[in-house]
Design an enzyme around this catalytic site. Structure first.
Site, PDB file in Angstrom:
ATOM      1  N   ASN A   8       0.795  -1.230  -0.075  1.00 35.09           N
ATOM      2  CA  ASN A   8       0.084  -0.169  -0.017  1.00 35.09           C
ATOM      3  C   ASN A   8       0.935   1.107   0.031  1.00 35.09           C
ATOM      4  OD1 ASN A   8      -1.774   2.006   0.357  1.00 35.09           O
ATOM      5  ND2 ASN A   8      -2.506   1.161   2.468  1.00 35.09           N
ATOM      6  N   LYS A  15       3.598   1.164   2.856  1.00 35.55           N
ATOM      7  CA  LYS A  15       3.280  -0.155   3.661  1.00 35.55           C
ATOM      8  C   LYS A  15       3.387  -1.372   3.138  1.00 35.55           C
ATOM      9  CE  LYS A  15       0.452   3.276   6.277  1.00 35.55           C
ATOM     10  NZ  LYS A  15      -0.657   3.876   6.646  1.00 35.55           N
ATOM     11  N   HIS A 180     -12.906   3.752  -0.588  1.00 31.41           N
ATOM     12  CA  HIS A 180     -12.773   2.691   0.672  1.00 31.41           C
ATOM     13  C   HIS A 180     -13.404   1.201   0.183  1.00 31.41           C
ATOM     14  CE1 HIS A 180     -12.717   6.481   3.487  1.00 31.41           C
ATOM     15  NE2 HIS A 180     -11.524   5.850   3.148  1.00 31.41           N
ATOM     16  N   ARG A 240     -10.011  16.471   5.471  1.00 32.30           N
ATOM     17  CA  ARG A 240     -10.719  17.030   4.200  1.00 32.30           C
ATOM     18  C   ARG A 240     -12.176  17.439   4.462  1.00 32.30           C
ATOM     19  NH1 ARG A 240      -9.796  11.237   1.658  1.00 32.30           N
ATOM     20  NH2 ARG A 240      -8.350  10.632   3.254  1.00 32.30           N
ATOM     21  N   ASP A 282      -6.833  14.325  14.688  1.00 28.17           N
ATOM     22  CA  ASP A 282      -6.931  13.022  14.995  1.00 28.17           C
ATOM     23  C   ASP A 282      -8.087  12.939  16.175  1.00 28.17           C
ATOM     24  OD1 ASP A 282      -4.700  10.713  15.623  1.00 28.17           O
ATOM     25  OD2 ASP A 282      -6.072  10.979  17.209  1.00 28.17           O
ATOM     26  N   ARG A 284      -8.757  11.076  18.804  1.00 26.13           N
ATOM     27  CA  ARG A 284      -8.149  10.921  20.273  1.00 26.13           C
ATOM     28  C   ARG A 284      -7.707  12.187  20.731  1.00 26.13           C
ATOM     29  NH1 ARG A 284      -4.826   5.808  19.050  1.00 26.13           N
ATOM     30  NH2 ARG A 284      -4.574   7.123  16.973  1.00 26.13           N
ATOM     31  N   GLY A 327     -10.417   2.802  12.293  1.00 27.89           N
ATOM     32  CA  GLY A 327     -10.066   3.378  13.697  1.00 27.89           C
ATOM     33  C   GLY A 327     -10.946   4.070  14.630  1.00 27.89           C
ATOM     34  N   GLY A 329     -14.482   4.324  14.317  1.00 26.31           N
ATOM     35  CA  GLY A 329     -15.559   3.306  14.434  1.00 26.31           C
ATOM     36  C   GLY A 329     -15.321   2.172  15.098  1.00 26.31           C
ATOM     37  N   GLU A 378      -8.339  -4.285   5.104  1.00 27.01           N
ATOM     38  CA  GLU A 378      -8.209  -4.136   3.585  1.00 27.01           C
ATOM     39  C   GLU A 378      -7.074  -5.056   3.035  1.00 27.01           C
ATOM     40  OE1 GLU A 378      -8.606  -0.217   5.137  1.00 27.01           O
ATOM     41  OE2 GLU A 378      -9.284   0.493   3.281  1.00 27.01           O
TER      42      GLU A 378
END
Ligand code: AMP
Length: 404
Positions: A8, A15, A180, A240, A282, A284, A327, A329, A378
């Site tokens: 990816n 990655k 997605h 975004r 983020d 968190r 993340g 959800g 994914e």
């Protein structure tokens, strides 16, 4: 052990994951890694299946100038130090354009067709293709499979696929592709195993991560998405804006004098939760912040999820279940709780204890609409696609087509 390499590649990182293939044809994750900081502070990090560190190495900036070199260095490490020689490589490719409705075995012709789509996804497509081209040049016999984020949505009805623009622009490729798709396809494939009672029904899946979107599934097929021509539409995301009146873009050009490059940078990097809060992209950090604008950004995110749930329920002409993934959800019980309040009018009643436990089913038994948390994967979806194309090339019993 035979293996599949999943890649990816983005603008500043590559990655990768390696999936081992047992004698029964089952895939199991063996390692995850990434070369990040390309162009700034390149670093190769990788860990094994149990989280043990396999590599953590810094490189001088000039040693890893781009994504293709990053892939070559990571590939050499895998091959020479870990003795990983994959049967095939599966790649995440953001855009498959109007024609690819499934994964495809890569050759020079496919690469040329995918390169033509670069203007449709300038921030992702060239980087996704860079390692494909470098592997094609260095290991021409190694099968490579391109798996698209758009493919799962290609079955949408024409009314869901069009903008109200002159028809010729649709033919040129200005369509509501949706993204997605690998995540939604994984969820659609997983539901019959984990929640068979809803798998054939009308399900809204909310993929809430740094990128966020929602998808309407009917009988496991995508019928509508909140994302459109690019991954800028729909829900607000980390950086975004989500859905925006195109008049705002015209205003930014005419009144603010923004150039196309500045606009692109602004819309992809400075808006969404980050722009609204002025604190962070983020979730968190927003939740931990006492800043009222951080609270407002979360309120806005939740509000828009509620709005789009209404839209997707209309596309489905009803609703049988709601699924959270990605993340936020999968991990944020408080966001799920807030979203569930917005869905009460649809018949959702969350069970706070199950929600706090991140259980598979987090709604009360009496909830008219059951609510689930299903972790997405994914990379596994890409590995499965790659393996099944490999089997098509070399039918059962002859997967030993090692080409590198
Ligand atoms: P993803 O892009 O799917 O990796 O998701 C990244 C997003 O998930 C970031 O906004 C994270 O802050 C968010 N996230 C991950 N874990 C949690 C958590 N425990 N609570 C709230 N948000 C989380």
């Amino acid at each position: 052990m035979d293996s599949i390499l999943v890649v990816n590649a983005g603008s500043s990182s590559v990655k990768f994951q390696v999936f081992g293939l047992d004698s029964e044809g089952r895939l199991s994750r063996q390692l995850k890694g990434q070369m990040d900081g390309i162009g700034s502070r390149p670093r190769l990090r990788a860990s094994g299946a149990s989280g043990d560190t396999l590599a953590d190495r810094a490189y001088p900036i000039e040693a890893i100038p781009d994504v293709a070199v990053a892939m070559t260095v990571a590939g050499t490490w895998l091959r020479e130090e870990l003795r990983v020689t994959p049967l095939a490589v599966g790649h995440r490719v953001v855009h498959g354009g109007p024609n690819y409705d499934g994964p495809v075995l890569v050759d020079h012709g496919v690469v040329a067709r995918l390169e033509r789509l670069e203007p449709l996804a300038p921030l992702h497509q060239p980087h996704n293709l860079a390692p494909i081209k470098s592997i094609l040049a260095n290991f021409p016999a190694l099968p490579q499979v391109a798996c698209f984020d758009t493919a799962f949505h290609r079955g949408h009805d024409a009314v869901a696929d069009h903008y109200a623009l002159p028809y010729r622009l649709h033919e040129e490729g200005i369509r509501r592709y949706g993204f997605h798709g690998l995540s939604y396809e994984y969820i659609a494939k997983t539901l019959p195993k984990v929640a068979p009672e809803i798998a054939d029904g009308r399900v809204i899946v909310a993929h809430l991560g740094s990128g966020a979107s929602m998808c309407a599934l009917h009988g496991g097929r995508s019928v509508e998405s909140t994302l459109g021509f690019t991954a800028l539409d729909g829900l607000p995301m980390g950086t975004r804006p989500g859905q925006l009146d195109p008049g705002v873009v015209l205003y930014l050009i005419s009144a603010k004098g923004m150039t196309p490059d500045q606009l692109q940078d602004f819309l992809y990097r400075d808006c969404g939760l980050k722009g609204l809060s002025g604190v962070s992209n983020d979730m968190r950090e927003l939740q931990a912040s006492g800043d009222p604008r951080a609270t407002f950004a979360i309120d806005y995110f939740v509000y828009r999820i509620g709005l789009y749930a209404g839209m997707l329920a209309a596309a489905l002409q009803g609703l049988d279940a709601f699924v959270f993934t990605a993340g936020i959800g999968e991990n944020s019980a408080s966001t799920r709780g807030r979203v569930a309040e917005k869905l009460e009018w649809l018949g959702v009643a969350l069970d706070p204890l199950e929600n706090a436990k991140h259980a598979l089913k987090i709604s009360k038994p009496a909830s008219r609409i059951p609510v689930y948390v299903v972790p997405t994967d994914e990379e596994r979806m890409i590995a499965e696609h790659t393996l099944s194309l490999l089997w098509k090339m070399h039918p059962v019993g002859s997967t030993h087509a090692r080409a590198s």
